[in-house]
Scaffold this motif. Structure first.
Motif, PDB file in Angstrom:
ATOM      1  N   ALA A   1     -61.110 -15.765   0.825  1.00 42.16           N
ATOM      2  CA  ALA A   1     -60.305 -16.885   1.329  1.00 42.16           C
ATOM      3  C   ALA A   1     -60.141 -16.742   2.831  1.00 42.16           C
ATOM      4  CB  ALA A   1     -58.950 -16.922   0.634  1.00 42.16           C
ATOM      5  N   PHE A   2     -60.192 -17.899   3.508  1.00 44.57           N
ATOM      6  CA  PHE A   2     -60.032 -17.973   4.956  1.00 44.57           C
ATOM      7  C   PHE A   2     -58.788 -18.812   5.262  1.00 44.57           C
ATOM      8  CE2 PHE A   2     -60.649 -20.381   8.876  1.00 44.57           C
ATOM      9  CZ  PHE A   2     -60.929 -19.384   9.790  1.00 44.57           C
ATOM     10  N   PHE A   3     -57.972 -18.349   6.224  1.00 45.07           N
ATOM     11  CA  PHE A   3     -56.733 -19.039   6.568  1.00 45.07           C
ATOM     12  C   PHE A   3     -56.738 -19.363   8.059  1.00 45.07           C
ATOM     13  CE2 PHE A   3     -55.870 -16.024   3.157  1.00 45.07           C
ATOM     14  CZ  PHE A   3     -55.344 -16.847   2.184  1.00 45.07           C
ATOM     15  N   ALA A   4     -56.220 -20.547   8.370  1.00 45.59           N
ATOM     16  CA  ALA A   4     -56.043 -20.952   9.767  1.00 45.59           C
ATOM     17  C   ALA A   4     -54.802 -21.834   9.842  1.00 45.59           C
ATOM     18  CB  ALA A   4     -57.260 -21.706  10.279  1.00 45.59           C
ATOM     19  N   SER A   5     -53.974 -21.619  10.857  1.00 43.99           N
ATOM     20  CA  SER A   5     -52.738 -22.383  11.000  1.00 43.99           C
ATOM     21  C   SER A   5     -52.411 -22.521  12.474  1.00 43.99           C
ATOM     22  CB  SER A   5     -51.590 -21.689  10.263  1.00 43.99           C
ATOM     23  OG  SER A   5     -51.359 -20.388  10.796  1.00 43.99           O
ATOM     24  N   GLY A   6     -51.347 -23.295  12.747  1.00 45.86           N
ATOM     25  CA  GLY A   6     -50.925 -23.489  14.132  1.00 45.86           C
ATOM     26  C   GLY A   6     -51.568 -24.683  14.780  1.00 45.86           C
TER      27      GLY A   6
END
Length: 428
Positions: free
Chosen positions: A159-164
């Motif tokens: 799983a890959f996460f990106a936020s902001g």
């Protein structure tokens, strides 16, 4: 000398003395020789016959034992051949299994690293503030923890996460599910049956974004039945619409567009969304925009109601690797999240009212169903209490039954009197 007998026959009288003894000795010797000769002949014959019989039986037994030994020897040789064949087969199977496992692990590791690298580059281009997974605690030497782009869950899941980012207030999650190339039986199954490619799913929660109720689904026709069964909002609210001609013309598989908004085509015709869809048209398994959540079908949604769900199959990308598909999928998910507010603001009032009306009708049907279920449960409980009461009365003696019946009559009479006088009893 002659001697007279009463029958008048002559009888020779043996001589006496030395001459008699000599004659008797010769006679005994002759008699012994004859007897010995006869006895020897008879004994030799009997012994020869017996020896011949025994020799014939021994020969037969020897031949039988030889044939049995030859059969046993051939059986042992066959068993040895079978055992050797089994050993060779098992050794070859183990060698193939180890080779498939090693090559599959290496191949999946390369694909995972390529996807992580391309996803990180795409997230940087999209100006996400936080990318990947970073442990909160420093390492043993006190150095800052190293950032990891992927949260690995086995050799073929991650799983890959990106936020902001302002357009995605709850961030973006990309789940990766590669083929189990390291499992021999999975490789054999996919080579014989339907071969599923490397899949990735982009999840964009949009809770907090002001949007009208809407459900939009673009899916390959071969997967339409599954999505209607797995996602009730598609079956309850959506009607089939005309698929954009620009997409259908270049797609190798037939695509189906369904929505509760008559102008859902305008969302897919947005410039950036249309460009990315044309690039990924053969990789798109399903594009799902909903305000009803994903329930337990997508745990990475974290219970959000408004979602953008994009499922891609890297096998359909001709001339492109899985990393390119992953990067383009992340861009498409973000493009949909940015295009949704503009499309929602341009929706017709009749389309919005129709979507709301469908939800009210579904809520009324669900409410009626819940009320009916509640009444059925109350009736079942009342029937169970009556049944227990009847069993208890049947177990009583005759005197106890009479007392119970009298008590029930008094209770019924009291209830009728209270009802006629308008007094309502409140049970404390």
């Amino acid at each position: 000398e002659r001697d007279d007998w009463s029958d008048g026959e002559e009888v020779a009288v043996a001589p006496t003395g030395a001459a008699g003894e000599s004659i008797r000795g010769e006679t005994v010797a002759e008699t012994g020789a004859e007897t010995g000769a006869k006895t020897g002949v008879n004994t030799g014959a009997d012994t020869g016959a017996e020896s011949g019989a025994e020799t014939g039986a021994g020969r037969r037994m020897g031949r039988r034992a030889g044939s049995m030994f030859a059969a046993l020897q051939s059986a042992h040789e066959m068993d040895d051949l079978v055992l050797r064949a089994l050993e060779v087969t098992l050794a070859a199977t183990c060698a193939v299994y180890v080779a498939v496992y090693a090559m599959g692990r290496v191949r999946n590791e390369r694909i995972m690293r390529e996807m992580a690298r391309r996803l990180g580059e795409a997230a940087a281009r999209l100006e996400f503030a936080h990318v990947g997974v970073q442990p909160s605690a420093p390492d043993e030497r006190g150095r800052a923890p190293r950032q990891r782009l992927l949260q690995r869950d086995g050799p073929n899941h991650g799983a890959f996460f990106a936020s902001g980012k302002r357009s995605t207030p709850h961030g973006v999650t990309v789940t990766l599910a590669l083929r189990a190339r390291h499992e021999l039986f999975s490789v054999l199954k996919t080579s014989v049956l339907y071969a599923q490619g490397d899949q990735l799913r982009v999840i964009v929660p949009l809770d907090g974004v002001s949007l009208q109720p809407s459900v939009v689904l673009l899916v390959q026709r071969v997967h339409l039945h599954y999505y209607r069964a797995a996602h009730p909002d598609v079956d309850l609210y959506c009607d089939q619409l005309a698929t954009p001609a620009a997409l259908q013309a270049i797609a190798r598989r037939e695509l189906v567009l369904a929505s509760d908004a008559p102008d859902a085509t305008a969302l897919l015709n947005a410039e950036r969304v249309a460009r990315l869809l044309r690039e990924l048209v053969d990789c798109v398994v399903a594009l799902h925009v909903t305000d009803q959540g994903a329930d337990a079908s997508e745990p990475q949604a974290h219970g959000a109601r408004r979602l953008v769900l994009l499922t891609l199959d890297a096998r359909g990308a001709a001339g492109r690797n899985a990393g390119d598909v992953a990067a383009a999928g992340l861009e498409l998910g973000v493009a949909l999240a940015e295009a949704l507010p503009r499309w929602d603001a341009a929706r017709t009032a009749s389309g919005v009212e129709r979507a709301r009306m469908l939800r009210r009708k579904v809520a009324e049907v669900e409410s009626k169903g819940k009320e009916k279920s509640r009444k059925e449960q109350l009736a079942e409980r009342a029937e169970a209490r009556k049944r227990e009461e009847r069993e208890k009365v049947e177990a009583m003696s005759r005197d106890e039954q009479l007392k119970y019946e009298e008590k029930q009559r008094r209770k019924e009479l009291k209830k009728r009197n209270n009802a006629s006088s308008g007094v309502r009893l409140v049970k404390m």
